[in-house]
Design a protein around this motif. Structure first.
Motif, PDB file in Angstrom:
ATOM      1  N   GLN A 127       0.840  -1.190   0.000  1.00 19.56           N
ATOM      2  CA  GLN A 127       0.000   0.000   0.000  1.00 19.56           C
ATOM      3  C   GLN A 127       0.880   1.247   0.000  1.00 19.56           C
ATOM      4  O   GLN A 127       2.055   1.185   0.306  1.00 19.56           O
ATOM      5  N   CYS A 128       0.228   2.354  -0.301  1.00 22.14           N
ATOM      6  CA  CYS A 128       0.872   3.646  -0.097  1.00 22.14           C
ATOM      7  C   CYS A 128       0.788   3.893   1.415  1.00 22.14           C
ATOM      8  O   CYS A 128      -0.302   3.891   1.985  1.00 22.14           O
ATOM      9  N   VAL A 129       1.940   4.055   2.079  1.00 24.59           N
ATOM     10  CA  VAL A 129       1.906   4.156   3.545  1.00 24.59           C
ATOM     11  C   VAL A 129       1.286   5.465   4.021  1.00 24.59           C
ATOM     12  O   VAL A 129       1.030   5.632   5.206  1.00 24.59           O
ATOM     13  N   ILE A 130       1.076   6.395   3.117  1.00 25.85           N
ATOM     14  CA  ILE A 130       0.513   7.682   3.533  1.00 25.85           C
ATOM     15  C   ILE A 130      -1.012   7.584   3.643  1.00 25.85           C
ATOM     16  O   ILE A 130      -1.594   7.983   4.654  1.00 25.85           O
ATOM     17  N   CYS A 131      -1.670   7.007   2.611  1.00 28.27           N
ATOM     18  CA  CYS A 131      -3.138   6.941   2.650  1.00 28.27           C
ATOM     19  C   CYS A 131      -3.635   5.542   2.987  1.00 28.27           C
ATOM     20  O   CYS A 131      -4.821   5.369   3.271  1.00 28.27           O
ATOM     21  N   LEU A 132      -2.754   4.568   2.938  1.00 28.63           N
ATOM     22  CA  LEU A 132      -3.062   3.163   3.216  1.00 28.63           C
ATOM     23  C   LEU A 132      -3.961   2.514   2.163  1.00 28.63           C
ATOM     24  O   LEU A 132      -4.424   1.396   2.352  1.00 28.63           O
ATOM     25  N   PHE A 183       4.657   5.738  -3.579  1.00 29.45           N
ATOM     26  CA  PHE A 183       3.565   6.514  -2.988  1.00 29.45           C
ATOM     27  C   PHE A 183       2.699   7.042  -4.118  1.00 29.45           C
ATOM     28  O   PHE A 183       3.189   7.258  -5.223  1.00 29.45           O
ATOM     29  N   HIS A 184       1.424   7.271  -3.810  1.00 28.36           N
ATOM     30  CA  HIS A 184       0.627   8.040  -4.774  1.00 28.36           C
ATOM     31  C   HIS A 184       1.260   9.424  -4.841  1.00 28.36           C
ATOM     32  O   HIS A 184       1.606   9.997  -3.805  1.00 28.36           O
ATOM     33  N   SER A 185       1.378   9.948  -6.034  1.00 27.08           N
ATOM     34  CA  SER A 185       2.008  11.270  -6.177  1.00 27.08           C
ATOM     35  C   SER A 185       1.259  12.306  -5.346  1.00 27.08           C
ATOM     36  O   SER A 185       1.852  13.168  -4.696  1.00 27.08           O
ATOM     37  N   HIS A 186      -0.073  12.187  -5.377  1.00 27.54           N
ATOM     38  CA  HIS A 186      -0.933  13.099  -4.630  1.00 27.54           C
ATOM     39  C   HIS A 186      -0.595  13.052  -3.129  1.00 27.54           C
ATOM     40  O   HIS A 186      -0.455  14.083  -2.473  1.00 27.54           O
ATOM     41  N   CYS A 187      -0.445  11.830  -2.608  1.00 32.05           N
ATOM     42  CA  CYS A 187      -0.179  11.663  -1.174  1.00 32.05           C
ATOM     43  C   CYS A 187       1.207  12.202  -0.816  1.00 32.05           C
ATOM     44  O   CYS A 187       1.375  12.871   0.208  1.00 32.05           O
ATOM     45  N   LEU A 188       2.198  11.879  -1.664  1.00 31.86           N
ATOM     46  CA  LEU A 188       3.552  12.327  -1.346  1.00 31.86           C
ATOM     47  C   LEU A 188       3.630  13.854  -1.381  1.00 31.86           C
ATOM     48  O   LEU A 188       4.307  14.470  -0.556  1.00 31.86           O
ATOM     49  N   PRO A 200      -6.166  12.411  -6.693  1.00 32.69           N
ATOM     50  CA  PRO A 200      -6.119  11.586  -5.477  1.00 32.69           C
ATOM     51  C   PRO A 200      -6.222  10.104  -5.836  1.00 32.69           C
ATOM     52  O   PRO A 200      -6.688   9.777  -6.935  1.00 32.69           O
ATOM     53  N   PRO A 201      -5.804   9.203  -4.924  1.00 29.90           N
ATOM     54  CA  PRO A 201      -5.847   7.775  -5.220  1.00 29.90           C
ATOM     55  C   PRO A 201      -7.252   7.324  -5.627  1.00 29.90           C
ATOM     56  O   PRO A 201      -8.236   7.760  -5.024  1.00 29.90           O
ATOM     57  N   VAL A 202      -7.308   6.473  -6.645  1.00 24.01           N
ATOM     58  CA  VAL A 202      -8.591   5.988  -7.154  1.00 24.01           C
ATOM     59  C   VAL A 202      -9.426   5.362  -6.036  1.00 24.01           C
ATOM     60  O   VAL A 202     -10.614   5.643  -5.888  1.00 24.01           O
TER      61      VAL A 202
HETATM   62 ZN   LIG Z   1      -1.556   7.238  -1.088  1.00 22.48          ZN
END
Ligand SMILES: [Zn+2]
Ligand SMILES: [Zn+2]
Length: 331
Positions: free
Chosen positions: A125-130, A148-153, A205-207
């Motif tokens: 997973q992306c550790v930022i948004c899970l 990471f999702h670019s949005h989250c990073l 944002p992540p799908v």
């Molecule tokens: Zn994310």
């Protein structure tokens, strides 16, 4: 003694160095090679942007190698879950048995590379948004092979920068000048990264976060809340929670700069925990006019130097957290 080294080994090492060049490290003791180390990537031609996984292969040559098997370790796996690693490790075992009596390092590299090419997808997973990585997600691979999702990073780096600026602002000016410059770091491994936040910010944002069903408080969640609330009370009663209310043993006391002038009287009336905290504060206070040789300390009897507990940079080189651990942490 290099003359004692088996010819099969010297031939293998020469070939490794000729083909992998700077990408292979060979360590020797007294002229006898004993360790070969190389980072293996999936085959994607020259397109390193498309490499999402990697692993460091470490081969420790045993005295009888190649007539005995070397010790083989996979270190620093990136983007590979335990299942994939277990598969690679069992294939390595088989290969070592099959290749007894002949150099095996190239075979190992090839075997690992094939597996990595098959698993060349950011896993987990992306550790930022899970949320996981879904079709249509825009994501980024850092220099340290974390995803990471670019949005989250982008959000993470923006708030990291904001936090740094806020903490810097709280420092006295002489400490501000000594403060290390802001450096973006990976949220997983803290390796320095350099990302263009403006570009990252443009990503959607992540799908999965868009398609996720709206949050609702289920009976199961309510039961969990009750269970956790009871656990919190238990921890407070045992003094395991610092900084909440007046219940339980006294929490850690952080003294303010003004308090230090009265520290002798304060400590005598404080609880043991409070006294300990005061000691910490005293230890880092620089009283003015004590003949300190430390030329970096702007201490003078006339001006009031910074006398508070040390709020400088912690071991990670980031500004100290003034708010954290305070007796009362308003939220
Ligand atoms: Zn994310
Ligand atoms: Zn990282």
């Amino acid at each position: 003694m290099s003359s004692a080294v088996d010819e099969r080994i010297t031939d293998e090492l020469e070939a490794l160095e000729a083909i992998l060049m700077d990408d292979v490290t060979i360590k020797s003791v007294d002229g006898v090679p004993h360790m070969i180390e190389t980072v293996v990537h999936p085959s994607t031609g020259d397109d390193t942007d498309q490499q999402f996984v990697c692993v460091t292969l470490e081969v420790k040559l045993t005295p009888g190698y190649p007539d005995t098997s070397p010790e083989v370790y996979l270190r620093n796996p990136r983007g590979l879950d335990d299942e994939v690693l277990a598969v690679i490790n069992s294939q390595i075992k088989e290969k070592l048995n099959d290749c007894l009596g002949q150099p095996v390092v190239f075979e190992l590299i090839e075997l690992i590379r094939e597996n990595l090419t098959e698993s060349n997808l950011p896993s987990g997973q992306c550790v930022i948004c899970l949320y996981g990585f879904a079709e249509g997600d825009v994501f980024i691979k850092t220099q340290c092979y974390h995803h990471f999702h670019s949005h989250c990073l982008a959000n993470h780096l923006i708030s990291g920068r904001k936090y740094y600026d806020e903490e810097l602002e709280k420092l006295p000016s002489w400490q501000q000048m000594q403060a290390p410059a802001y450096q973006q770091t990976c949220p997983v491994c803290r390796c320095p990264v350099s990302c263009d936040v403006d570009t990252l910010k443009k990503a959607p944002p992540p799908v999965d976060s868009i398609t996720a069903p709206p949050f609702c408080l289920t009976a199961e969640l309510k039961a969990l809340q009750l269970k956790m609330a009871a656990l919190l009370q238990q921890q407070i009663a045992k003094g395991g929670v610092v900084g909440v209310g007046d219940t339980g043993p006294p929490p850690l006391t952080i003294t303010s700069p003004a308090d230090n002038d009265n520290e002798a009287t304060n400590t005598s009336s404080s609880s043991q925990v409070g006294a300990k905290a005061a000691e910490v504060a005293i230890g880092h206070t620089r009283p003015s006019g004590n003949g300190s040789n430390d030329s970096s300390t702007p201490a003078s009897p006339q001006r009031s130097a910074y006398r508070g507990p040390y709020r400088g940079f912690n071991r990670r080189g980031k500004p100290g957290r003034r708010g954290r651990g305070a007796a009362v942490a308003p939220r």
